[in-house]
Design an enzyme around this catalytic site. Sequence first.
Site, PDB file in Angstrom:
ATOM      1  N   GLU A  44       5.318  -4.585   0.284  1.00 31.85           N
ATOM      2  CA  GLU A  44       4.287  -4.265   1.268  1.00 31.85           C
ATOM      3  C   GLU A  44       4.734  -4.693   2.663  1.00 31.85           C
ATOM      4  O   GLU A  44       5.305  -5.772   2.845  1.00 31.85           O
ATOM      5  CB  GLU A  44       3.005  -4.997   0.873  1.00 31.85           C
ATOM      6  CG  GLU A  44       1.816  -4.803   1.795  1.00 31.85           C
ATOM      7  CD  GLU A  44       0.579  -5.544   1.303  1.00 31.85           C
ATOM      8  OE1 GLU A  44      -0.517  -5.249   1.807  1.00 31.85           O
ATOM      9  OE2 GLU A  44       0.697  -6.409   0.410  1.00 31.85           O
ATOM     10  N   LYS A 127      -3.280   2.121   2.029  1.00 29.39           N
ATOM     11  CA  LYS A 127      -3.909   1.176   1.111  1.00 29.39           C
ATOM     12  C   LYS A 127      -5.421   1.422   1.042  1.00 29.39           C
ATOM     13  O   LYS A 127      -6.093   1.545   2.070  1.00 29.39           O
ATOM     14  CB  LYS A 127      -3.609  -0.247   1.596  1.00 29.39           C
ATOM     15  CG  LYS A 127      -4.014  -1.379   0.678  1.00 29.39           C
ATOM     16  CD  LYS A 127      -3.507  -2.703   1.261  1.00 29.39           C
ATOM     17  CE  LYS A 127      -3.801  -3.890   0.405  1.00 29.39           C
ATOM     18  NZ  LYS A 127      -3.224  -5.136   0.986  1.00 29.39           N
ATOM     19  N   CYS A 163      -0.558  -3.488  -3.246  1.00 28.89           N
ATOM     20  CA  CYS A 163      -1.087  -4.826  -3.475  1.00 28.89           C
ATOM     21  C   CYS A 163      -2.534  -4.862  -3.977  1.00 28.89           C
ATOM     22  O   CYS A 163      -2.780  -4.719  -5.156  1.00 28.89           O
ATOM     23  CB  CYS A 163      -0.927  -5.674  -2.212  1.00 28.89           C
ATOM     24  SG  CYS A 163      -0.976  -7.472  -2.552  1.00 28.89           S
TER      25      CYS A 163
END
Length: 585
Positions: A44, A127, A163
């Site tokens: 990330e 994300k 994540c």
Amino acid sequence: MPTLRLALSQVNPSVGDLAGNADLVRSWTRQAADAGAQLVLFPEMMVTGYPVEDLVFRRSFVAASRAAVQRLAADLAADGLGELPVVVGYLDADGPPQVSGDAEPGRGARNAAALLHRGVVAARYFKHHLPNYGVFDEDRYFLPGDTLTVVRIGGVDVALTICEDLWQAGGPFAAARQAGVGLVVNINGSPYELNKDDIRLPLVRRRAAEAGAAIAYVNMIGGQDELVFEGDSMIVSADGELLTRAPQFVEHLLVHDVELPAASAETTTEIVADGMRVVRSALDGIPPAPSGPAATGGMIEPVADEAEVWQALVLGLRDYVNKNRFPSVVLGLSGGIDSAVVAALAVDALGPDRVVGVSLPSQHSSEHSREDAADLAKRTGLDYRVEPIQPMVDGFLANLSLSGVAVENLQARVRGVILMALSNQEGHLVLTTGNKSELAVGYSTLYGDSVGGFNPVKDVWKTLIWRLAKWRNKDAERRGEAAPIPENSIGKPPSAELSPGQLDSDNLPDYDVLDPILIGYVDGDLGRDGLVESGHDPAVVDKVLRLVDTAEYKRRQSAPGTKISMKAFGRDRRLPITNRWREHG
């Protein structure tokens, strides 16, 4: 079933070093290509480092991140690596920052992943789940994505996630199941906490079941201010089998062949699943499946808690010093357990030639403490100096009428002045040595023993300090090396030695009693009633809570230090200094 050779690049980026981070991607992609990889994954925010915090609001930084990703794609192609798909995290934006006057609804900064292929960004993903707890403030910085990106690679449909998408049910992983993908890629900047590896594997297995797909989980390593990242990258099959797992706290290329179901859906299809659009594309011309034996990444077994924490503290200290370009560190060596552990950590992190230990004896310093400090210096090989403070203390006392605690604190502040003077003169970073128990109850002198630029044991309870010291000595003996920490430092009662015969137990409960109360109150957010119901003495609880509550102003001014627990002082625990709320007895 098709087989993809995956390469998970567990590397150590630096925040703000866009060129250096891009060079890491290029060099590790070369290693992956040499290993026959067909898909390479990086963590990330790989291009920018993570977390970038309020750099998100600088449009120049966002523009630089976007340009760096485009340039990286072109550079990989120029390196002869253009056919190899590479996934990297970076900072993107599709509108002005949300804090600006020209902000647009639904547009702003994005925590993004880019798939690089043939010199361009072939696909992007934003994300979806944004963490807003503990050390995370992603709702402050980013807008969530609403589209699952699925890319056909080598006959397999691969979904991109980032994540926190893994840590919450629904969203991308539920959409991945409905989209029928064979592999979910999850790129991470997941900070270390003790025993987090025990939580992570069951979590990855749950998401594999939710998605009905294998998961490739790659995490960064390295220290970033108070955070440290331990890696622990892994691949888990759709039925939850752990296929391969990387070591903690070291850079590592995890290369593994994974059998995956062949894609069946049309690549042009767009569907809506679990509130997310699914957008599909396909890559042509990826490297062919390698011939010969299958690549196996191996399996790393977890280590003991003390070994894990020690590695985290060493890495956090090393990266703070090196990434901020300090040539060396200096600390006060009292002969006690805390300074001994910090000195041993510093030598492990930087080598003895970059560590200066200074004994700063006063008239109250015992002979055994002086001897223990000298013994530690001999065992570790650090640069050892002795600077008696009594003449300087006497100079102050000749001009000031002080007594009691004021004289005790004066000694600590004179020591702080000497350490900072050495820092200014010789360029060292001053390390403080106060443990989490002392920080919690305010058992330190402001601008004295609290002075310094970094505290490696800021998040380490006193009882864990002792465990670490014993483990480090046993580990040295196991390897046939000299134990770095004198047994006298471990075994003697702790004391600040600022007055005759002084012991910590004069003012505090024994640490075996104190630490469980502090852990419940600080880490567990238990109130007085909860602590008493847990079996703690009410009078002791009342005393400890009063000490913790009134010491917030000291903690707010303390040096940063590596986070190893679920709730470290600092970004994890934010309480007002001016605060009349008390847990009443």
